[in-house]
Design a protein around this motif. Sequence first.
Motif, PDB file in Angstrom:
ATOM      1  N   ARG A  84     -45.264 -46.197 -16.990  1.00 47.66           N
ATOM      2  CA  ARG A  84     -46.682 -46.181 -16.449  1.00 47.66           C
ATOM      3  C   ARG A  84     -47.150 -47.683 -16.134  1.00 47.66           C
ATOM      4  NH1 ARG A  84     -51.180 -44.036 -15.046  1.00 47.66           N
ATOM      5  NH2 ARG A  84     -52.842 -43.943 -16.126  1.00 47.66           N
ATOM      6  N   TRP A  85     -46.664 -48.620 -16.958  1.00 44.71           N
ATOM      7  CA  TRP A  85     -47.154 -49.840 -16.323  1.00 44.71           C
ATOM      8  C   TRP A  85     -46.552 -50.589 -15.353  1.00 44.71           C
ATOM      9  CZ3 TRP A  85     -51.679 -52.088 -18.159  1.00 44.71           C
ATOM     10  CH2 TRP A  85     -52.336 -51.561 -19.056  1.00 44.71           C
ATOM     11  N   ALA A  86     -45.497 -50.004 -14.806  1.00 47.22           N
ATOM     12  CA  ALA A  86     -44.603 -50.661 -13.861  1.00 47.22           C
ATOM     13  C   ALA A  86     -45.349 -50.017 -12.474  1.00 47.22           C
ATOM     14  CB  ALA A  86     -43.088 -49.960 -13.574  1.00 47.22           C
ATOM     15  N   GLN A  87     -45.632 -48.994 -12.653  1.00 50.34           N
ATOM     16  CA  GLN A  87     -46.618 -48.151 -11.661  1.00 50.34           C
ATOM     17  C   GLN A  87     -47.795 -49.288 -11.166  1.00 50.34           C
ATOM     18  OE1 GLN A  87     -48.244 -44.331 -12.463  1.00 50.34           O
ATOM     19  NE2 GLN A  87     -50.100 -45.263 -11.376  1.00 50.34           N
ATOM     20  N   HIS A  88     -48.414 -49.470 -12.356  1.00 50.48           N
ATOM     21  CA  HIS A  88     -49.499 -50.508 -11.866  1.00 50.48           C
ATOM     22  C   HIS A  88     -49.085 -52.051 -11.245  1.00 50.48           C
ATOM     23  CE1 HIS A  88     -52.049 -47.699 -14.229  1.00 50.48           C
ATOM     24  NE2 HIS A  88     -51.590 -48.170 -15.238  1.00 50.48           N
ATOM     25  N   TRP A  89     -48.075 -52.335 -11.618  1.00 54.24           N
ATOM     26  CA  TRP A  89     -47.455 -53.676 -11.233  1.00 54.24           C
ATOM     27  C   TRP A  89     -47.037 -53.571  -9.640  1.00 54.24           C
ATOM     28  CZ3 TRP A  89     -48.545 -58.616 -12.142  1.00 54.24           C
ATOM     29  CH2 TRP A  89     -47.772 -59.345 -11.788  1.00 54.24           C
ATOM     30  N   LEU A  90     -46.452 -52.268  -9.439  1.00 52.55           N
ATOM     31  CA  LEU A  90     -45.697 -52.323  -7.928  1.00 52.55           C
ATOM     32  C   LEU A  90     -46.936 -51.994  -7.060  1.00 52.55           C
ATOM     33  CD1 LEU A  90     -42.913 -49.761  -9.128  1.00 52.55           C
ATOM     34  CD2 LEU A  90     -42.855 -52.211  -8.770  1.00 52.55           C
ATOM     35  N   ASP A  91     -48.080 -51.505  -7.431  1.00 52.38           N
ATOM     36  CA  ASP A  91     -49.154 -51.284  -6.712  1.00 52.38           C
ATOM     37  C   ASP A  91     -49.768 -52.612  -5.978  1.00 52.38           C
ATOM     38  OD1 ASP A  91     -49.427 -48.455  -6.822  1.00 52.38           O
ATOM     39  OD2 ASP A  91     -51.252 -48.517  -7.779  1.00 52.38           O
ATOM     40  N   VAL A  92     -49.910 -53.413  -6.999  1.00 56.01           N
ATOM     41  CA  VAL A  92     -50.426 -54.707  -6.717  1.00 56.01           C
ATOM     42  C   VAL A  92     -49.629 -55.348  -5.736  1.00 56.01           C
ATOM     43  CG1 VAL A  92     -50.965 -56.987  -7.840  1.00 56.01           C
ATOM     44  CG2 VAL A  92     -51.601 -55.161  -9.170  1.00 56.01           C
ATOM     45  N   ILE A  93     -48.328 -55.330  -5.855  1.00 54.82           N
ATOM     46  CA  ILE A  93     -47.415 -56.026  -4.963  1.00 54.82           C
ATOM     47  C   ILE A  93     -47.134 -55.307  -3.687  1.00 54.82           C
ATOM     48  CG2 ILE A  93     -46.754 -57.747  -6.588  1.00 54.82           C
ATOM     49  CD1 ILE A  93     -44.108 -56.183  -6.764  1.00 54.82           C
ATOM     50  N   ARG A  94     -47.682 -53.974  -3.698  1.00 51.05           N
ATOM     51  CA  ARG A  94     -47.495 -53.185  -2.416  1.00 51.05           C
ATOM     52  C   ARG A  94     -45.856 -52.934  -2.497  1.00 51.05           C
ATOM     53  NH1 ARG A  94     -47.144 -57.627  -1.244  1.00 51.05           N
ATOM     54  NH2 ARG A  94     -47.105 -59.068   0.579  1.00 51.05           N
ATOM     55  N   TRP A  95     -45.147 -52.871  -3.246  1.00 51.43           N
ATOM     56  CA  TRP A  95     -43.631 -52.639  -3.426  1.00 51.43           C
ATOM     57  C   TRP A  95     -43.366 -51.125  -2.862  1.00 51.43           C
ATOM     58  CZ3 TRP A  95     -40.195 -48.971  -5.972  1.00 51.43           C
ATOM     59  CH2 TRP A  95     -38.965 -49.289  -5.673  1.00 51.43           C
TER      60      TRP A  95
END
Lengths: 910, 498
Positions: free
Chosen positions: A221-232
Amino acid sequence: MKRFLFLLTLTFVSLGSISSQAVEIDFENDVLPILENNCLHCHGEDEQESGLRLDRRGTMLRGGDSGLAVLVPGKPESSYLIDVINHVDPKRAMPPDEDKLPAEEIELITRWIKEGAIWPGQMEDRVEQEIDHWAFLPRRTEFKHDTIDDFLNEKLVAAGLGFSEPADPRSLIRRVSIVLTGLAPTPKRTGEFIAAFEKDADAAYQSLVDELLGSSHFGERWAQHWLDVIRWAETNGSESNLYRKNAWMYRDYVVNAFNEDKPYDQFIREQLAGDTMNAGPATGFLVSGPHVPSATVGAEPSARRQARADRMDEILQTVSSSVMGMTVGCARCHNHKFDPISISDYYSMTAVFQDIEFGSRYPEFPNDDPRVRRESELHSELEHLRGQMRAKGWAWIEDWKGFQEVHFPSRTVDSLRISFTGRFVMMDEVEILQDDPREQDGLRNVARASLGVTLSENPATKIEGMSAENLINQVYGAKEFKATSPKDSPEKPWVTFHFPEPTQISRLRLSSNREDFLETDYIDDLHNIQYGDFRLEVQDESGKWQPFATTSAMKQKSSEEQQRKAIQQKIDEIIAVMIDEGPQPAFVARFVEPVETFVFARGSPESPRDRVFASAPSRFNGELGIKPDSPGAQRRKAFAEWLVDSNNPLTARVMANRMWHHIFGSGIVATPSDFGLAGASPTHPELLDWLADRFIASDYSVKDMIRMMVMSRGFRQSSAPSESGLAKDSSAQLLWRFPPRRVEAEVIRDNVLLASSHLDTSIGGPSYRIHDVKQRYAQWEVVDNYSNSTWRRMLYQERMRRVDDRIFTAFDFPDCGQIRAKRPVSTTPLQALNLMNSDFVVSQSKLLAERASDEAGDDLKSQVERCFLLLLQRSPTEDESEAAVSFAKSQSLDLLCRTLINTNEFAFLP
Amino acid sequence: MTSNTNPEELSPIGRSMLDRRGFLGQSGMALGGLALSQLLARDRLLASDGAGPIRPLIDENNPYAARPPQFAMPAKQVLVIYCPGAVSHVDTFDYKPDLYKLHGQRPPGIPAVTFEGPTGNIAKPFWDFKPRGESGKMVSDLLPNLAGMVDDFCFVHSLTTQTSAHPQGENFFNTGFTMEGFPSFGAWVTYALGCETEELPAFVAINDPRGLARSGKNNFGSGFLPASFQGTDFTAANPPANLGRPDAFSPGADRASVALLQKLNAKHLQHFPGDADLAARIASYELAGRMQTSVPEVMDIANEPAHVHAAYGTDSGTDLKRAYANNCILARRLLEKGVRVVQLFNGSDPSGGNGITNWDSHSDILKTHAMQAEIMDQPTAALIADLKQRGMLEHTLVVWCTEFGRMPFLQANGTGRDHNPAAFTCFLAGAGVKKGYSYGESDEFGFKAAVNETSVYDFNATLLHLMGLNHERLTYYHNGLERRLTNVHGHVIKDIVA
């Protein structure tokens, strides 16, 4: 110990030494009139075009918006003033629309600068700029309160509001489960929780929170948020939008980091310099943004320089937006309009990442990694076999899929020629390897321009712009080196490498398109060899080129001579196994030799100016304490340490705020990646500092922070609106209620699958795909976004830049083109159509109905109740049940499930 | 209303926005999917230019509701005909007699290498030019149908772009940035103006029959704007994804489902009185229902009269031409119904089986440009003529465009022209623009813009101006910046405004 500057004062002092010998220039009578007549109308007291004043020495030293020093005492060649009056760039010629200044005036100004730019009375002038923006100042260290709720309550009371009633247990478990893991609770767990809650609400909730934080779905769940931020994403974007091979290893790294509660400071260190910490996949962070592969940049050198500058900008966007909560991109062309980032700061930051290139490498893993162990076993077998070949003095070819290696008996040469037997050659890179025990793999590439190697090629077969020099430029991909024999000419392509001194060599590594092999996947006709056979030649005493090895002979002998054939076959087999079972290249950045870094005036790589060295922004005490020529990894490590220094005013605040944002729906600072002057002010500044303080005190434990937030009364209260609350604070920024919100695309999809019992909950690994295998020049097309191969959490759906998945993109799933610190939440009829009519929802509704019937028996009312429980974790009310049963009777249970999936209740966090 | 909030924590603008949001929330209007934060950007920082952002007020219950422009202009709708691959200006609309004189020569100044590699000699136009219409505008025989309409067109001959690569060029032309992920022109217009009809998407992208262009969805995406403003893509042959009722369900079953859904949602809403987000979602299902009827209706081009089909060419030429002609009819029908932005593509990334994909012509331009022109010319000309004949050009702006031009000299292969970012031609027609007019000039070879150089920023600023929007004030806060279609550049070309 570094200290951050808090009253940020910028001082410019004269650097020039005063020359006393020459005929002194009289500033007042010689120089000032020139300025007055030509410059001060636009750059004086009344008007400051481009933010520039030329009537004060201090402002001249600082320069204008461009960030370039107009005046560098003693150095006319570095003074931008001299460039513009000499009309170096016709578009930046001054004075504008007029003739050049007379040559003698230009000469006079030049000499004035050379002699120290003496300006009587202003030699000590300085331009001070004070910055007192809250986010750049140190955090508070003393606090009025010691709990989140006390901070919140203070503001609520001041606004004439108060907390709402506690949420009911059903809402609470659904809310906290989705916030922490993205998955709703099962009906069973919900029932247990409600029962325990009635006995001891605090204990029940506490243990639920611990359970959820311990779940491996937390990290997803929290990886999803981080990946959004860095547009991975797993594709490059741009023309062919190619797939990034094994990029998912970074995604797994992030999932694991959150699951292990890796301290946030270590998380940052590894993402910036994991290559030095056996955490290779972590550097996928640096190349999370889009890029244009070399093949589609074009052949023009200026386009290539521009593309590299664009890639550096993507790296800076990633680092600054995610960790620093700042947008530095403006300073690429001129000083930042709002924030204390100068153009020099920007380029000094690019110097930090100068060794990073978008691409793949074999990521560093700990030695006990299974793939590493396997490789080491296979490698010793391979070395044994190679030893047998070497002992015989044989030369042979190894096919490593993405490249070939040509092994030959070690020799020392002044130069080496590759003479091709074919008439057309296309290659991207040649490495010439020397045995060197100091290197990790025992080999050193000696074909490097920085070692003084030069190249020549057959002028008769040369193709302009496709020079052989590109063979050692560390750029992989098509369109690097091409040579072709003219029609009817006997000339064939050759390339010669000239070493500055006699050099021992024993191996060649060459490829036509190594970029494809290393970096992408799922495309036909990748990395074909396009150079055919060749001879390796050295010059004899008479200067004639004599072959000492030829690939055609190697192939022939390895297939004809018994003993040799057997060894070659074994070598081929081992390599095949190694490619499969050993470490694999992954798109987590590759390294290049850092080049010197310059400020690019107005952002153009064609206008390099002052040289800069790796540092963080100067007004944040960005000195990194490293040597100018320190290796790339050392620069990145030093920068990471600067980021996580507890005195850095941004890092802890920014991350604490992100967690708050994802838990409460809106950050204390509502612009989570912009803490600068253009961002929002914090609603609770003291609380934010307190959180940051706790975060650091907990050794940057993300789980501790999140636990504290979800344990708060602010989180545990009801989301029901009140008239006074809506009137005074309609978006509930002050948290008089828990603000309900539409859940993200992933939550909808995952929970449909969960309810139907068809969610594959395995963690990590390669992504599932919903797309076709496309041609190189084609667009990805969705071919299957619903059948059982896709029944994993949506985090594992291949994240394709700017590809519409035909269901969830409409729910504001990001296109991964730009930083997405927070997703917009829109409501459109297309969402409704997708959720009513897509194959995914229709097929899952059927499966869900089957499950409900299986579990509830024959009674339709029980089946209906089961559907409600599975999707909404509650039983229907009496009139709901009546309506739903009658609907299911006249229509079907499938249709009921489809309807429930579309309800607001399913789509909103309660 | 939030006057009790500690004033230190909010900027004055922030406070006024909070107030406004509170007010709007209560009166059934809210600022769309735009979170408060996006409104909190320090307008005062920008107001120093004397022109702060003008933010569209978006009805959460219907993000597509029509919104007024910032100032009155004739154009209410816009049709963008985008030709991916780069149309050769020197072989179509930009007549350069000097190329005949220098044909086969290599005058100084030709670079050794351009985008694809080594260069060759100057080549005269591959098609003859003739004076056309009353204006006598010189246009080549490659596009005979469009050539006949030059008196209605307003050409810009001095366009320049920032890149020689197609995807970046498409991005730049359609989103104002070479990089990925920025909102498209259509998304900006839809964000500002909503739509005149509630029954169709506000912004429709009609892709080429062969598929998406090289930048794919980025050409019509919403970037960081809310997803409501992205282009909905469908063609005359393929309806929008998930529009149709699944085969498994009867129409009655569908109606009953929606009725039950609304009942459950209404009950749920009782617990959240005044929550605009929930109400908006209920409304979206009603809109979706209407679209399920109205989209098939608008796609039903079979019922168009025979003479219309004949004019557009749906019954002649290659399959690709016929499919594109159908798309052109669809474009007209969408505009008739009030769709705000229609973006029609003539070219793709994947091949259509005939060996060409779009206007790109690195080799054998004589053949490839001719094949592509055969697809584009008649249907496009018929579409514009149809709009004119129906009086729709009075309120519709037509934009014909491509990402860059082609070189006046050949590539080393001697049969194709490479990319030219320094000079190219696009044209406008219809509402608010001059007729039979040409603006700007390229140099005597068509190599570089020479008179009134016009950047893509200028061009886009002008398009927004023609739609009644100030390109400097139509902004959206994203990640630290008030973003614009034109970044920090662009000047409206006043000279082409009627």
